[in-house]
Design an enzyme around this catalytic site. Structure first.
Site, PDB file in Angstrom:
ATOM      1  N   GLY A  37      22.502 123.431  68.978  1.00  0.00           N
ATOM      2  CA  GLY A  37      24.276 123.490  69.497  1.00  0.00           C
ATOM      3  C   GLY A  37      24.622 123.736  70.750  1.00  0.00           C
ATOM      4  CG  ASP A  65      25.518 111.438  71.112  1.00  0.00           C
ATOM      5  OD1 ASP A  65      26.548 111.531  70.308  1.00  0.00           O
ATOM      6  OD2 ASP A  65      24.762 112.210  71.566  1.00  0.00           O
ATOM      7  CG  HIS A  80      25.199 113.436  68.363  1.00  0.00           C
ATOM      8  ND1 HIS A  80      24.215 113.432  68.770  1.00  0.00           N
ATOM      9  CD2 HIS A  80      24.176 115.170  67.672  1.00  0.00           C
ATOM     10  CE1 HIS A  80      24.122 114.611  69.737  1.00  0.00           C
ATOM     11  NE2 HIS A  80      23.717 115.381  68.537  1.00  0.00           N
ATOM     12  CB  SER A 113      25.465 118.515  70.958  1.00  0.00           C
ATOM     13  OG  SER A 113      22.876 117.709  70.114  1.00  0.00           O
TER      14      SER A 113
END
Lengths: 392, 402
Positions: free
Chosen positions: B338, B239, B185, B340
């Site tokens: 921030g 993800d 993502h 991720s």
């Protein structure tokens, strides 16, 4: 059943033809815009591609012979072809129903000229408009008459269309277009987030401007121009969602906006809309307003349409056969404002955030293009470049 | 008169027999001891210092100090005519007179008489982590901070910072010298992502500070997003994404104190519920604060059972078998915007294994809202397939059950 089939076929034909005329108008209008910004790369500038196509469409109704061929070839279509006037009328009607948009397009002809009936009829058929006959032998009075007309047709928003000295006793034929647009955002900016930031102008200086900021989900796409320049497109919807603003900006800070001039076309806009995705962004843009008046004579002449301004070469005999006419001026006045205002009573609902990605910040602190489009018809109400917002 | 005399002497020298040369040699020796400076040609012991004075053409060498020309003025203290190699020619050489001109000629010297040239040592190959050296760090106990305080990159040397242009967007984890693992993502434009806009920095302590000694910067040459990641829904299944990195010379990451790889655990390896792991990132440090932290931060989080996570905190539609959940102590620390793509690493036998990728959560550090991570050990085959490096996904360093 037979009737239904016929109806469907008709609807299909009408739909595809509508798209055709609109794309042609958008492309022609954007070509005019590209020509205009090329000669003024450091100036704030806004035009209406739709408005330009409208007034030159009116010129087509009065043109004959070589002049009609010239206009049709440059614009990509002819309004004198069967079925086209109706499409123009439908397009105009759809736009007229939009709140916040005031459009005035008109033909001003000298009072002494006796007009051909075919011109009156075709202008009415395509544009729901009548030519206005004005006494140009008294330029100042003519100016006031025209300004009253534009004020009436823009809900009082554009009251001083023509400044003094624009008209003269030699003026015979003027096409003019005035647009006012005041949209409110579907989701407003919070004025508390507006703060002073530097905007980097074309000449290398930086000015302090009020910069509005909002974080929300925007339609967004990353694109590469034919010349290999990376650029971004972001869509900001207005209330009602039938009109939106597309912001176009180079990705790299040191790339001049002029590198994207050739990217502005109807096919590119279609591609953008197809490929954009809903993505959370923090967007900062300057608050700005524009009130630009432009005589498109020099721009259109550079595009090869100089003959319509030439007394010896222009052929507008469908307007009158009594004397040779040429276009004196093609005037457009554009007025628009971009501020924090959203739909009344609306507020940005704080969405529950799940993603833990950093929200990408897009700050338009250098020149960018903006396009305001009516999505149901595809009509491009405005195209503009902001190179120098108002200072604090 | 003096010039004429000099000429005469040279002529006489050339006419003498070999026995006479020996006699001359003795005379020179006595002369050289009385001179102030030593002959420059004899100072460097690494060069040829023998006594051959005949060239390959059979000519006798001229004494060095007798040669005319500014090039040879440095040899004014050299009274002998032995062959030398002051400028590293292929062979030692000297100057001989040919048709009244002085010319260089190689000397006829036995090969064993020449000392071998000292070669510069061959540079060692660039050091890189392998699947057998991953997961190590130089941990100063005082810098290991619990509770999400500031960290140093030496304690998270696999930490990658991913930038789009100048803007920081996500963290990542270095799993091989050439590959960074991150979240899908982080690339919301998916297949249309323009990878030339992105860069990766390793060894970074602060997002807006640069330390050329500790940091290594790379462009992205490939981006692989899991083909089943769905951008159209708020669904974080699969993800996971890979970035292939290279620097301006086409090289990958070099092993340093601040840049190491993290180990991958064996396929479908699980850790016990309640196990403490570490997460790290440069993201937001306080709820509601708009700006992102500038510094690398880390904290400990405790693993939550997947079933408990599904039933108690989220639901089955939100959390599936490819995700794992963890919460900070007393729900006070967590990953946030921030972070991720960054690592959830767990220590097993003093080796750090990458078990999770920071993915999502409802708000941040909310009570009863754990952070959710992509479960890396479910993706060994996917990683192996796309990197072409099965050895790194075998989990070689993970302790075997006996």
């Amino acid at each position: 059943m037979q009737s239904l089939s016929v109806l469907l076929i008709f609807a299909l034909c009408a739909s595809s033809l509508c798209n055709l005329i609109q794309d042609k108008q958008t492309d022609f209008g954007l070509q005019v815009f590209a020509e205009a910004v090329q000669s003024a790369p450091d100036r704030n500038l806004a035009l209406s591609p739709y408005g330009i196509a409208s007034v030159l469409g009116m010129a087509q109704m009065g043109a004959y012979g070589a002049t009609l061929k010239l206009l049709a070839s440059k614009m990509g279509y002819s309004l004198q072809e069967r079925g086209m006037p109706k499409l123009q009328r439908l397009l105009q009607r759809d736009l007229a129903s939009e709140d916040g948009v005031e459009v005035a397009s008109g033909v001003m002809v000298d009072r002494k000229i006796i007009l051909e009936k075919v011109f009156r009829r075709s202008l009415s058929k395509a544009f729901q408009s009548v030519p206005h006959q004005i006494d140009f032998s008294q330029p100042e009075m003519a100016r006031q008459v025209i300004n009253s007309w534009t004020s009436d047709h823009t809900d009082g928003m554009i009251s001083e269309f023509l400044p003094s000295g624009v008209l003269s006793e030699l003026t015979r034929l003027v096409f003019l277009n005035a647009l006012h647009f005041h949209g409110v955002w579907k989701t407003p900016f919070d004025p508390r987030n507006t703060r002073e930031q530097l905007f980097h102008t074309v000449n290398g200086s930086a000015v302090s401007v009020p910069m509005m900021t909002t974080t929300q989900k925007f339609n967004y796409g990353e694109f590469v121009s034919k010349d290999g320049v990376d650029y971004d497109v972001i869509e900001m919807p207005y209330e009602g969602e039938s009109i939106s603003m597309l912001l176009v900006t180079p990705f790299e800070k040191d790339v001049p906006l002029s590198a994207l001039n050739k990217e502005l076309s109807s096919s590119r806009i279609h591609q953008w809309r197809q490929e954009m995705r809903k993505i959370s962004k923090q967007l900062s843009i300057p608050r700005f307003s524009m009130d630009t008046e432009i005589d498109l004579k020099s721009t259109l002449s550079r595009m090869g349409l100089g003959d319509i301004f030439s007394q010896s070469r222009a052929d507008f005999s469908r307007i009158t056969t009594e004397e040779p006419l040429c276009v004196s001026k093609v005037l457009q006045r554009v007025k628009l404002e971009v501020n924090e205002e959203g739909t009344k009573g609306s507020s940005a609902t704080a969405a529950v955030i799940y993603s833990r990605m950093a929200v990408e910040e897009i700050t338009l602190d250098r020149p960018f293009f903006f396009l305001i489009q009516h999505k149901p018809t595809g009509a491009l109400l405005f195209s503009g470049q902001l190179t120098q917002p108002q200072e604090y | 008169m003096k010039c004429i005399l000099g000429g005469f002497l040279l002529t006489c020298v050339l006419c003498w027999t070999e026995a006479i040369i020996g006699e001359m040699d003795e005379r020179w020796k006595s002369s050289s001891t009385s001179v102030n400076g030593k002959c420059i040609l004899d100072r460097d012991e690494s060069k040829y210092t023998g006594k051959v004075s005949v060239t390959v053409s059979g000519r006798i060498c001229a004494p060095w100090n007798s040669i005319q020309g500014s090039r040879y003025s440095a040899f004014k203290n050299c009274y002998h005519n032995y062959c030398r190699n002051p400028d590293d020619w292929t062979q030692p050489w000297c100057v001989v007179k040919k048709r009244n001109r002085y010319v260089r000629e190689y000397c006829n010297i036995p090969q064993e008489a020449i000392k071998p040239v000292k070669r510069p040592p061959t540079p060692e190959p660039i050091k890189q982590d392998t699947e057998l050296t991953c997961g190590e760090r130089r941990l100063d106990r005082q810098t290991k901070i619990i509770g999400g305080l500031r960290s140093t990159v030496e304690s998270q040397p696999w930490m990658a910072a991913i930038f789009k242009g100048d803007g920081f967007i996500c963290g990542g984890t270095l799993i091989t010298p050439c590959w960074v693992l991150t979240a899908a993502h982080c690339f919301p434009t998916g297949k249309r992502t323009q990878i030339n806009r992105y860069s990766v920095v390793l060894g970074k302590n602060a997002i807006n500070e640069t330390d050329p000694v500790k940091e290594q910067k790379f462009t992205v040459s490939r981006l692989v997003i899991h083909e089943d990641f769905d951008y159209s829904t708020e669904n974080y299944t699969h993800d996971i994404a890979l970035l292939k990195i290279e620097d301006c010379n086409g090289q990958c990451a070099v092993k340093t104190k601040t840049v190491r790889t993290a180990c991958l655990p064996p396929f479908q390896q699980m850790l016990p519920v309640g196990f403490y792991c570490e997460i790290a990132g440069y993201g937001r440090y306080q709820k509601g604060t708009f700006k992102f932290s500038r510094y690398l931060k880390q904290t400990e989080v405790k693993l939550i059972s997947q079933k408990v996570c599904q039933r108690t905190y989220y639901n089955k539609d939100e959390v599936n078998e490819n995700m794992l959940c963890a919460n900070g102590r007393d729900w006070k620390t967590d990953a946030c915007q921030g972070d991720s793509g960054g690592p959830l690493v767990c220590e097993v036998n003093n080796i750090m294994f990458l078990f999770g990728i920071i993915s999502w959560g409802k708000e941040c550090a909310e009570k009863n809202q754990p952070g959710v991570y992509t479960q890396v050990s479910n993706y060994n085959q996917w990683i192996s397939q796309h990197t072409g490096l099965p050895r790194y996904t075998a989990g070689s360093r993970y302790p075997q059950k006996d």
